[in-house]
Design an enzyme around this catalytic site. Structure first.
Site, PDB file in Angstrom:
ATOM      1  N   ASP A   9       0.857  -1.187   0.000  1.00 46.98           N
ATOM      2  CA  ASP A   9       0.000   0.000   0.000  1.00 46.98           C
ATOM      3  C   ASP A   9       0.891   1.234   0.000  1.00 46.98           C
ATOM      4  O   ASP A   9       1.719   1.418   0.900  1.00 46.98           O
ATOM      5  CB  ASP A   9      -0.895  -0.019   1.243  1.00 46.98           C
ATOM      6  CG  ASP A   9      -2.069   0.954   1.127  1.00 46.98           C
ATOM      7  OD1 ASP A   9      -2.176   1.613   0.082  1.00 46.98           O
ATOM      8  OD2 ASP A   9      -2.851   1.039   2.084  1.00 46.98           O
ATOM      9  N   ASP A 102      -3.130   2.615  -6.038  1.00 46.15           N
ATOM     10  CA  ASP A 102      -2.030   2.734  -5.083  1.00 46.15           C
ATOM     11  C   ASP A 102      -1.851   1.516  -4.185  1.00 46.15           C
ATOM     12  O   ASP A 102      -1.177   1.601  -3.163  1.00 46.15           O
ATOM     13  CB  ASP A 102      -2.210   3.984  -4.221  1.00 46.15           C
ATOM     14  CG  ASP A 102      -3.471   3.940  -3.370  1.00 46.15           C
ATOM     15  OD1 ASP A 102      -4.326   3.073  -3.636  1.00 46.15           O
ATOM     16  OD2 ASP A 102      -3.600   4.760  -2.454  1.00 46.15           O
ATOM     17  N   GLU A 103      -2.423   0.383  -4.535  1.00 44.78           N
ATOM     18  CA  GLU A 103      -2.226  -0.817  -3.722  1.00 44.78           C
ATOM     19  C   GLU A 103      -2.357  -2.068  -4.581  1.00 44.78           C
ATOM     20  O   GLU A 103      -3.032  -2.065  -5.609  1.00 44.78           O
ATOM     21  CB  GLU A 103      -3.210  -0.868  -2.558  1.00 44.78           C
ATOM     22  CG  GLU A 103      -4.659  -0.942  -2.984  1.00 44.78           C
ATOM     23  CD  GLU A 103      -5.602  -1.098  -1.799  1.00 44.78           C
ATOM     24  OE1 GLU A 103      -5.286  -1.883  -0.885  1.00 44.78           O
ATOM     25  OE2 GLU A 103      -6.664  -0.448  -1.808  1.00 44.78           O
TER      26      GLU A 103
END
Length: 423
Positions: A9, A102-103
């Protein structure tokens, strides 16, 4: 052997990308979002210390922190950095499932023999992202996706936490029930009314009681999660059959010089994405949407599979020239490459006149620079100029454009018919 799953993350992703360009804001509370209206898309950890969170209105955030700095979002840059980060993940395992921009989840079970341990993979991955993108990420490691995600949340920001299979209960049971997937405010209140506030209390509640209170599916789901059970597997990305880019212009364009410049911009983005994906293609397709919203596409084949901007652009321009458009207002331009093959499986027949080093090597160097310093580190000079400047004759001058290393001598008008010409 149990699976080893990793959840990566990025820390305050949008804000972190902005701080690369604005080092003067490091250490200050800042957000990405509207200046006075809209919502907070991302907040630095200094802003979070004031109680500011993603999804909060900007007005509410400013009430919590009057000195807050707000920057407008730049989604194209965030997407480019995200693609670079995902490319880093691919170096450690082929089984990567992007959960959002974003992860991502990574199944590293098959990579342990090569890298030694899951912790070694996680630390190597974190170091690569920090070195190449100047942003940080948090890594959680567990026997399944659920535990891995909780682990990454527990070690933020910029941390790593491994929860082995025999340590799941010890890690999980002290947590509040709100930390479980699918437990929102309403479900949490219902659990509290039943006297269940920790995961341990939930785990020791008979499953039949939970099924009666929450329904058969939700009750069983809560019972499984309370013991750290999650049967979902990491699903790797399916290979792409085509890669392309398109852009809707702020204002319609008619000038062929401007159209060719936008074709170059899209060819450059498409070629970059091909190289990041490790593939080459032979069929180039251009897409033009006109002011009346009708769309026209044309395709052509290059002599050999390619990921070079110049070769893709040359085919795109040839397709555009064959259309013979005159005075037609264009509002969107796109370039796509199809017929993809893995770079390692493709064969390119070299030409006798081909130099030892050319655009392919130059673009490899550009890719290395942009991975390290960001997508704006190196740009073609013609693509940094405003549209009205690119098509306007200029006086004799010497100038170095941002991101360019060569100098321009003589009238720019002599070269403006060929947007590929370096500055």
């Amino acid at each position: 052997m149990s699976r080893v799953v990793m959840h990566v993350d990025m820390d305050a992703f949008y804000a972190s990308v902005e701080l690369r360009q604005r080092p003067d804001l490091v250490g200050r509370p800042m957000i990405v979002g509207g200046a006075t209206r809209g919502v907070v898309l991302s907040a630095s950890y200094e802003a979070r210390a004031h109680g500011i969170r993603s999804g909060m209105s900007v007005a509410a955030a400013r009430r919590l922190c009057p000195t807050l700095v707000s920057l407008p979002p730049r989604m194209e840059d965030y997407s480019a950095v995200s693609r670079s980060v995902m490319a880093v993940f691919d170096r450690f395992t082929p089984v990567v499932e992007a959960a959002s921009i974003d992860e991502a989840f990574l199944d590293v079970t098959g990579s342990l023999r090569m890298f030694g341990s899951a912790v070694a993979i996680g630390e190597g991955l974190r170091a690569a992202v920090a070195d190449e993108q100047q942003i940080t990420c948090s890594v959680g490691i567990g026997p399944n996706k659920f535990v891995a995600k909780l682990a990454s949340q527990a070690c933020k920001p910029d941390g790593l936490l491994e929860v082995p299979a025999d340590g799941v209960v010890e890690f999980l049971h002290p947590l509040p029930v709100e930390r479980l997937w699918g437990v929102g405010e309403a479900t949490a209140q219902k659990l509290h009314r039943l006297g269940l506030r920790t995961v341990a209390e939930l785990a020791h509640t008979p499953e039949e009681t939970l099924r009666r209170a929450f329904g058969p599916h939700a009750g069983s789901h809560l019972a499984r999660l309370a013991w750290g059970r999650d049967e979902r597997v990491v699903v790797g990305r399916a290979p792409e059959r085509s890669i392309g880019s398109e852009h809707t212009l702020a204002a319609d364009i008619v000038d062929p010089v401007q159209v060719r410049r936008e074709l170059l911009r899209m060819a450059d983005r498409t070629a970059t994405r091909l190289r990041r994906a490790g593939v080459l293609g032979r069929t180039v397709t251009i897409s033009l949407r006109f002011a009346d919203f009708t769309t026209l596409t044309r395709s052509g084949t290059v002599p050999g599979p390619t990921d070079v901007t110049e070769e893709i652009y040359a085919q795109a321009v040839a397709l555009y020239a064959r259309l013979g458009l005159q005075g037609v207002r264009i509002r969107r331009v796109g370039v796509r490459v199809e017929g993809l093959v893995e770079r390692t499986e493709a064969y390119r027949q070299p030409e006798l006149t081909e130099p030892d080093r050319g655009w392919r090597e130059a673009e490899a160097a550009i890719d290395a620079a942009t991975r390290r310093f960001g997508p704006a580190a190196v740009q073609r000079a013609v693509l940094t100029r405003a549209p009205e400047e690119a098509g306007r004759p200029q006086r004799r001058t010497e100038q170095v454009a941002e991101g360019a290393t060569s100098r321009r001598h003589g009238p720019a008008a002599d070269r403006r018919e060929d947007p590929r010409q370096p500055a």
